[in-house]
Motif scaffolding. Structure first.
Motif, PDB file in Angstrom:
ATOM      1  N   THR A  89       0.836  -1.193   0.000  1.00 43.12           N
ATOM      2  CA  THR A  89       0.000   0.000   0.000  1.00 43.12           C
ATOM      3  C   THR A  89       0.874   1.247   0.000  1.00 43.12           C
ATOM      4  O   THR A  89       1.910   1.284   0.670  1.00 43.12           O
ATOM      5  CB  THR A  89      -0.952   0.023   1.213  1.00 43.12           C
ATOM      6  OG1 THR A  89      -1.654   1.275   1.239  1.00 43.12           O
ATOM      7  CG2 THR A  89      -0.231  -0.162   2.521  1.00 43.12           C
ATOM      8  N   THR A  90       0.444   2.272  -0.737  1.00 43.11           N
ATOM      9  CA  THR A  90       1.195   3.530  -0.767  1.00 43.11           C
ATOM     10  C   THR A  90       1.166   4.218   0.590  1.00 43.11           C
ATOM     11  O   THR A  90       2.045   5.024   0.885  1.00 43.11           O
ATOM     12  CB  THR A  90       0.624   4.474  -1.838  1.00 43.11           C
ATOM     13  OG1 THR A  90      -0.764   4.695  -1.583  1.00 43.11           O
ATOM     14  CG2 THR A  90       0.814   3.895  -3.225  1.00 43.11           C
ATOM     15  N   GLU A 120       5.750   9.153  -6.617  1.00 45.88           N
ATOM     16  CA  GLU A 120       5.125   8.739  -7.876  1.00 45.88           C
ATOM     17  C   GLU A 120       5.615   7.355  -8.302  1.00 45.88           C
ATOM     18  O   GLU A 120       4.840   6.507  -8.736  1.00 45.88           O
ATOM     19  CB  GLU A 120       5.421   9.753  -8.989  1.00 45.88           C
ATOM     20  CG  GLU A 120       4.911  11.145  -8.720  1.00 45.88           C
ATOM     21  CD  GLU A 120       5.804  11.950  -7.768  1.00 45.88           C
ATOM     22  OE1 GLU A 120       6.993  11.596  -7.555  1.00 45.88           O
ATOM     23  OE2 GLU A 120       5.297  12.931  -7.204  1.00 45.88           O
ATOM     24  N   ALA A 161       4.197   4.734  -5.990  1.00 45.15           N
ATOM     25  CA  ALA A 161       2.782   4.478  -6.287  1.00 45.15           C
ATOM     26  C   ALA A 161       2.648   3.592  -7.522  1.00 45.15           C
ATOM     27  O   ALA A 161       1.834   2.657  -7.546  1.00 45.15           O
ATOM     28  CB  ALA A 161       2.036   5.797  -6.472  1.00 45.15           C
ATOM     29  N   ALA A 162       3.452   3.854  -8.539  1.00 46.48           N
ATOM     30  CA  ALA A 162       3.393   3.038  -9.758  1.00 46.48           C
ATOM     31  C   ALA A 162       3.852   1.608  -9.464  1.00 46.48           C
ATOM     32  O   ALA A 162       3.251   0.641  -9.947  1.00 46.48           O
ATOM     33  CB  ALA A 162       4.273   3.656 -10.847  1.00 46.48           C
ATOM     34  N   TRP A 163       4.896   1.464  -8.652  1.00 46.11           N
ATOM     35  CA  TRP A 163       5.409   0.138  -8.290  1.00 46.11           C
ATOM     36  C   TRP A 163       4.356  -0.646  -7.503  1.00 46.11           C
ATOM     37  O   TRP A 163       4.096  -1.809  -7.788  1.00 46.11           O
ATOM     38  CB  TRP A 163       6.703   0.297  -7.499  1.00 46.11           C
ATOM     39  CG  TRP A 163       7.317  -0.980  -7.049  1.00 46.11           C
ATOM     40  CD1 TRP A 163       8.007  -1.883  -7.813  1.00 46.11           C
ATOM     41  CD2 TRP A 163       7.301  -1.520  -5.720  1.00 46.11           C
ATOM     42  NE1 TRP A 163       8.432  -2.941  -7.040  1.00 46.11           N
ATOM     43  CE2 TRP A 163       8.006  -2.745  -5.754  1.00 46.11           C
ATOM     44  CE3 TRP A 163       6.762  -1.076  -4.517  1.00 46.11           C
ATOM     45  CZ2 TRP A 163       8.185  -3.528  -4.620  1.00 46.11           C
ATOM     46  CZ3 TRP A 163       6.950  -1.858  -3.390  1.00 46.11           C
ATOM     47  CH2 TRP A 163       7.648  -3.073  -3.456  1.00 46.11           C
ATOM     48  N   VAL A 164       3.752  -0.007  -6.510  1.00 48.80           N
ATOM     49  CA  VAL A 164       2.709  -0.671  -5.718  1.00 48.80           C
ATOM     50  C   VAL A 164       1.544  -1.062  -6.616  1.00 48.80           C
ATOM     51  O   VAL A 164       1.030  -2.179  -6.540  1.00 48.80           O
ATOM     52  CB  VAL A 164       2.233   0.221  -4.545  1.00 48.80           C
ATOM     53  CG1 VAL A 164       0.943  -0.303  -3.929  1.00 48.80           C
ATOM     54  CG2 VAL A 164       3.325   0.322  -3.482  1.00 48.80           C
ATOM     55  N   HIS A 165       1.126  -0.147  -7.476  1.00 48.06           N
ATOM     56  CA  HIS A 165       0.007  -0.439  -8.388  1.00 48.06           C
ATOM     57  C   HIS A 165       0.329  -1.641  -9.265  1.00 48.06           C
ATOM     58  O   HIS A 165      -0.511  -2.526  -9.447  1.00 48.06           O
ATOM     59  CB  HIS A 165      -0.319   0.779  -9.246  1.00 48.06           C
ATOM     60  CG  HIS A 165      -1.396   0.527 -10.244  1.00 48.06           C
ATOM     61  ND1 HIS A 165      -2.722   0.382  -9.885  1.00 48.06           N
ATOM     62  CD2 HIS A 165      -1.347   0.352 -11.579  1.00 48.06           C
ATOM     63  CE1 HIS A 165      -3.435   0.136 -10.961  1.00 48.06           C
ATOM     64  NE2 HIS A 165      -2.628   0.112 -12.009  1.00 48.06           N
ATOM     65  N   GLN A 166       1.539  -1.673  -9.819  1.00 46.01           N
ATOM     66  CA  GLN A 166       1.935  -2.796 -10.664  1.00 46.01           C
ATOM     67  C   GLN A 166       1.891  -4.105  -9.888  1.00 46.01           C
ATOM     68  O   GLN A 166       1.475  -5.131 -10.409  1.00 46.01           O
ATOM     69  CB  GLN A 166       3.335  -2.561 -11.215  1.00 46.01           C
ATOM     70  CG  GLN A 166       3.822  -3.687 -12.100  1.00 46.01           C
ATOM     71  CD  GLN A 166       5.264  -3.498 -12.527  1.00 46.01           C
ATOM     72  OE1 GLN A 166       6.046  -2.853 -11.843  1.00 46.01           O
ATOM     73  NE2 GLN A 166       5.606  -4.067 -13.665  1.00 46.01           N
ATOM     74  N   THR A 172       0.043  -4.849  -7.274  1.00 43.25           N
ATOM     75  CA  THR A 172      -1.259  -5.188  -6.695  1.00 43.25           C
ATOM     76  C   THR A 172      -2.414  -5.036  -7.670  1.00 43.25           C
ATOM     77  O   THR A 172      -3.560  -5.295  -7.309  1.00 43.25           O
ATOM     78  CB  THR A 172      -1.550  -4.309  -5.462  1.00 43.25           C
ATOM     79  OG1 THR A 172      -1.561  -2.937  -5.857  1.00 43.25           O
ATOM     80  CG2 THR A 172      -0.519  -4.531  -4.371  1.00 43.25           C
ATOM     81  N   ARG A 173      -2.173  -4.648  -8.900  1.00 45.51           N
ATOM     82  CA  ARG A 173      -3.244  -4.288  -9.832  1.00 45.51           C
ATOM     83  C   ARG A 173      -4.250  -5.383 -10.104  1.00 45.51           C
ATOM     84  O   ARG A 173      -5.390  -5.098 -10.390  1.00 45.51           O
ATOM     85  CB  ARG A 173      -2.663  -3.776 -11.140  1.00 45.51           C
ATOM     86  CG  ARG A 173      -2.042  -4.848 -12.014  1.00 45.51           C
ATOM     87  CD  ARG A 173      -1.416  -4.246 -13.262  1.00 45.51           C
ATOM     88  NE  ARG A 173      -0.869  -5.261 -14.116  1.00 45.51           N
ATOM     89  CZ  ARG A 173       0.306  -5.845 -13.949  1.00 45.51           C
ATOM     90  NH1 ARG A 173       1.039  -5.499 -12.915  1.00 45.51           N
ATOM     91  NH2 ARG A 173       0.740  -6.751 -14.783  1.00 45.51           N
ATOM     92  N   GLU A 197      -1.532 -12.605 -11.841  1.00 47.12           N
ATOM     93  CA  GLU A 197      -0.528 -11.612 -11.468  1.00 47.12           C
ATOM     94  C   GLU A 197       0.858 -12.146 -11.810  1.00 47.12           C
ATOM     95  O   GLU A 197       1.257 -13.195 -11.315  1.00 47.12           O
ATOM     96  CB  GLU A 197      -0.627 -11.285  -9.979  1.00 47.12           C
ATOM     97  CG  GLU A 197       0.491 -10.426  -9.442  1.00 47.12           C
ATOM     98  CD  GLU A 197       0.592  -9.061 -10.086  1.00 47.12           C
ATOM     99  OE1 GLU A 197       1.711  -8.681 -10.432  1.00 47.12           O
ATOM    100  OE2 GLU A 197      -0.442  -8.398 -10.249  1.00 47.12           O
TER     101      GLU A 197
END
Length: 173
Positions: A8-9, A43, A46-51, A53-54, A66
């Motif tokens: 999580t961010t 930033e 956030a992109a790393w976490v999103h990738q 957990t997307r 995943e």
């Protein structure tokens, strides 16, 4: 009380503190952190976490599609203590689950507990009946963690990652 959570961010600073405890440029297998990942900037993080957990389900369950597998952070009172990664594709070099616990949180049984949780996820979500666990030959603590979770030593192997202990853990239904 420790828990395993999705990345999580919200815990950016706590993640960096955990990573930095291992030293600059070092990472543990359980974070799925690649050398070119930008996790320092908000930033980039956030992109790393999103990738990572997307494709996870809203309820926090892993999605077998995943590419990095099911990634979890070991967290206690807002402090990131380590990371655990269940690989959804068989990996003969790195094993089925990679993990690491930051040095200041070791020797509390956290790795043994969290690995047990990830083994349950391997059984229940992926439907596998056994997993391959690998650790460095000289990593006695990791070997004990694996053995406490039912690991049976297959043998030792020299690999491009160095000498490894190879264990199999049978998962009861």
């Amino acid at each position: 009380m420790p828990e395993l959570i999705l990345a999580t961010t919200r815990l950016h600073t706590a993640f960096l503190d955990c990573r930095d405890e291992w030293g600059p440029g070092l990472h543990e297998d359980g974070f799925g952190l690649d050398a070119d990942d930008d996790v320092d900037s908000p930033e980039g993080f956030a992109a790393w976490v999103h990738q990572r957990t997307r494709l996870a389900h809203a309820a926090g369950q892993p999605c077998p599609d995943e590419p990095h597998g099911s990634l979890r952070w070991l967290v206690e009172e807002g402090r990131v203590l380590g990371g655990f990664a269940l690989r959804h594709q068989f990996d003969d070099l790195r094993g089925s689950i990679g993990y690491g616990v930051r040095p200041s949180a070791r020797r509390r049984g956290l790795a043994t507990w969290a690995l047990g949780e990830m083994l349950g996820e391997a059984r229940d979500v992926l439907g596998v009946d056994r997993v391959l666990m690998i650790c460095a030959v000289d990593n006695v603590a990791s070997a004990r963690t694996i053995e406490r979770n039912g690991g049976v030593l297959e043998g030792l192997r020299d690999t491009e990652l160095g000498p490894q202990r190879r264990y199999w853990i049978t998962l009861d239904r």
